[in-house]
Motif scaffolding. Sequence first.
Motif, PDB file in Angstrom:
ATOM      1  N   MET A 138      -9.242  11.314  -2.865  1.00 42.89           N
ATOM      2  CA  MET A 138      -9.284  10.873  -4.649  1.00 42.89           C
ATOM      3  C   MET A 138     -10.052  12.112  -5.323  1.00 42.89           C
ATOM      4  N   ASP A 139     -11.131  12.607  -4.598  1.00 44.79           N
ATOM      5  CA  ASP A 139     -11.849  13.623  -5.182  1.00 44.79           C
ATOM      6  C   ASP A 139     -11.192  15.011  -5.435  1.00 44.79           C
ATOM      7  N   ARG A 140      -9.818  14.981  -4.808  1.00 40.27           N
ATOM      8  CA  ARG A 140      -9.015  16.358  -4.920  1.00 40.27           C
ATOM      9  C   ARG A 140      -8.098  15.968  -6.168  1.00 40.27           C
ATOM     10  N   SER A 141      -7.387  17.080  -6.624  1.00 36.74           N
ATOM     11  CA  SER A 141      -6.320  16.772  -7.589  1.00 36.74           C
ATOM     12  C   SER A 141      -5.100  16.534  -6.897  1.00 36.74           C
ATOM     13  N   ALA A 142      -4.287  15.596  -7.263  1.00 41.48           N
ATOM     14  CA  ALA A 142      -3.109  15.266  -6.652  1.00 41.48           C
ATOM     15  C   ALA A 142      -1.893  15.568  -7.245  1.00 41.48           C
ATOM     16  N   SER A 143      -1.977  16.629  -8.487  1.00 38.16           N
ATOM     17  CA  SER A 143      -0.982  17.152  -9.117  1.00 38.16           C
ATOM     18  C   SER A 143       0.109  17.828  -8.281  1.00 38.16           C
ATOM     19  N   ASN A 144      -0.501  18.346  -7.209  1.00 42.86           N
ATOM     20  CA  ASN A 144       0.554  19.491  -6.573  1.00 42.86           C
ATOM     21  C   ASN A 144       0.957  18.744  -5.086  1.00 42.86           C
ATOM     22  N   ASP A 145       0.387  17.615  -4.877  1.00 41.78           N
ATOM     23  CA  ASP A 145       0.707  16.869  -3.677  1.00 41.78           C
ATOM     24  C   ASP A 145       1.946  16.200  -3.703  1.00 41.78           C
ATOM     25  N   ARG A 146       2.725  16.387  -2.919  1.00 41.07           N
ATOM     26  CA  ARG A 146       4.208  15.782  -2.483  1.00 41.07           C
ATOM     27  C   ARG A 146       4.067  14.988  -1.334  1.00 41.07           C
ATOM     28  N   LEU A 147       4.986  13.753  -1.478  1.00 37.29           N
ATOM     29  CA  LEU A 147       5.359  13.046  -0.215  1.00 37.29           C
ATOM     30  C   LEU A 147       5.923  13.472   0.719  1.00 37.29           C
ATOM     31  N   MET A 148       6.053  13.384   1.841  1.00 40.22           N
ATOM     32  CA  MET A 148       6.875  13.859   2.873  1.00 40.22           C
ATOM     33  C   MET A 148       7.455  12.637   3.521  1.00 40.22           C
ATOM     34  N   PRO A 149       8.703  12.414   3.267  1.00 44.20           N
ATOM     35  CA  PRO A 149       9.775  11.351   3.811  1.00 44.20           C
ATOM     36  C   PRO A 149       9.517  11.176   5.210  1.00 44.20           C
ATOM     37  N   GLY A 150       9.360  10.062   5.775  1.00 44.19           N
ATOM     38  CA  GLY A 150       9.281   9.733   7.001  1.00 44.19           C
ATOM     39  C   GLY A 150       8.021   9.982   7.676  1.00 44.19           C
ATOM     40  N   GLU A 151       7.089  10.580   6.904  1.00 44.45           N
ATOM     41  CA  GLU A 151       5.508  10.931   7.391  1.00 44.45           C
ATOM     42  C   GLU A 151       4.548  10.069   6.328  1.00 44.45           C
ATOM     43  N   ASP A 152       4.705  10.129   5.105  1.00 43.27           N
ATOM     44  CA  ASP A 152       3.950   9.449   4.215  1.00 43.27           C
ATOM     45  C   ASP A 152       4.338   8.032   3.877  1.00 43.27           C
ATOM     46  N   GLY A 153       3.519   7.263   4.017  1.00 44.13           N
ATOM     47  CA  GLY A 153       3.992   5.888   3.708  1.00 44.13           C
ATOM     48  C   GLY A 153       3.787   5.453   2.172  1.00 44.13           C
ATOM     49  N   SER A 154       4.489   4.338   1.845  1.00 32.78           N
ATOM     50  CA  SER A 154       4.447   3.977   0.680  1.00 32.78           C
ATOM     51  C   SER A 154       5.390   2.626   0.652  1.00 32.78           C
ATOM     52  N   PHE A 155       5.498   1.857  -0.664  1.00 36.70           N
ATOM     53  CA  PHE A 155       6.328   0.876  -0.506  1.00 36.70           C
ATOM     54  C   PHE A 155       7.004   0.668  -1.991  1.00 36.70           C
ATOM     55  N   LEU A 156       8.105   0.267  -2.227  1.00 33.23           N
ATOM     56  CA  LEU A 156       8.880   0.496  -3.365  1.00 33.23           C
ATOM     57  C   LEU A 156       8.529  -0.943  -4.362  1.00 33.23           C
ATOM     58  N   THR A 157       8.285  -0.577  -5.535  1.00 31.77           N
ATOM     59  CA  THR A 157       8.184  -2.008  -6.744  1.00 31.77           C
ATOM     60  C   THR A 157       9.468  -2.120  -7.232  1.00 31.77           C
ATOM     61  N   SER A 158       9.362  -3.167  -7.895  1.00 35.22           N
ATOM     62  CA  SER A 158      11.004  -3.727  -8.591  1.00 35.22           C
ATOM     63  C   SER A 158      11.406  -2.753  -9.467  1.00 35.22           C
ATOM     64  N   ASN A 159      10.881  -1.717 -10.054  1.00 31.72           N
ATOM     65  CA  ASN A 159      11.503  -0.852 -10.933  1.00 31.72           C
ATOM     66  C   ASN A 159      11.810   0.463 -10.202  1.00 31.72           C
ATOM     67  N   GLY A 160      11.680   0.454  -8.758  1.00 28.87           N
ATOM     68  CA  GLY A 160      11.817   1.725  -8.189  1.00 28.87           C
ATOM     69  C   GLY A 160      10.834   2.592  -7.810  1.00 28.87           C
ATOM     70  N   GLU A 161       9.604   2.377  -8.189  1.00 31.39           N
ATOM     71  CA  GLU A 161       8.543   3.094  -8.298  1.00 31.39           C
ATOM     72  C   GLU A 161       7.810   3.073  -6.778  1.00 31.39           C
ATOM     73  N   LEU A 162       7.174   4.309  -6.424  1.00 28.95           N
ATOM     74  CA  LEU A 162       6.446   4.257  -5.088  1.00 28.95           C
ATOM     75  C   LEU A 162       5.126   3.954  -5.360  1.00 28.95           C
ATOM     76  N   ALA A 163       4.716   3.022  -4.611  1.00 24.62           N
ATOM     77  CA  ALA A 163       3.231   2.613  -4.583  1.00 24.62           C
ATOM     78  C   ALA A 163       2.655   2.685  -3.125  1.00 24.62           C
ATOM     79  N   HIS A 164       1.180   2.765  -3.017  1.00 21.78           N
ATOM     80  CA  HIS A 164       0.376   2.666  -2.116  1.00 21.78           C
ATOM     81  C   HIS A 164      -0.838   1.611  -2.002  1.00 21.78           C
ATOM     82  N   VAL A 165      -0.964   1.243  -0.888  1.00 23.36           N
ATOM     83  CA  VAL A 165      -1.759   0.205  -0.782  1.00 23.36           C
ATOM     84  C   VAL A 165      -2.442   0.280   0.682  1.00 23.36           C
TER      85      VAL A 165
END
Length: 242
Positions: A138-165
């Motif tokens: 969180m101390d780093r800038s995440a503007s250039n970070d991209r999610l890698m499908p199959g490696e980075d985890g996430s879940f979908l919300t009802s409107n199709g957004e990616l979220a993390h928990v």
Amino acid sequence: PIEDMPVETETVRRAASAEFNVDHDMNSVAALREAMDPANRSLADALQASFRVLQFVIVVLLILFVFSGFKTVGANQSGVATVWGRIVDRQGLQPGLQMNWPPPIGEFVLFDSEGREVDDRGVFIPRRLVEIGIEKAMDRSASNDRLMPGEDGSFLTSNGELAHVRVSANYSIADPVRFLQVIPDRGADSIVRVAMERAVVRIGGSRPLQELKDDFSNEEIQELVRDQTQSVLDAIGSGIQV
């Protein structure tokens, strides 16, 4: 005429040089018995001592066999007692000294019932957060970070957004009988982990991300995840309380 073979003549026997007389009377029998009595008594004493040692060993083994049917259940433990593999106490074992038939007739199946912990192993967060930690990321800038499908985890919300928990839970075994009938003890963490993951997917898929962020506090989200996780565990009759 001269005979070809000489005539056999009887050998002259000499007079006996010794003569043996067997005198069998009651005095000789008594003397023999008296001579054998010490040996008989020694043999009897040895057999009696061996028999006493054998009796002592049998008694010790019997006591050990009986006491093997006792078991002390710890304060944070629970379990069941079985006889020939069947559960005999439907309420489960309480902490303290418990008694059952000795093995192999009876058996105790014990496990930790309190203070169990499990987490989701970072299945809903990017891999870099797992590797370096959430606070450092969180101390780093995440503007250039991209999610890698199959490696980075996430879940979908009802409107199709990616979220993390990140989710973890404490759980206990509320019903030891149902728990052992449905889940092996070594698989309990995996079952709770899967139930938590399903709860996150259900909650995320029913609401948009903005609503989860603005309309729910952390405590309320925790309550939602806990209720959904417990619902999954109750559906399979796990006997687990989150």
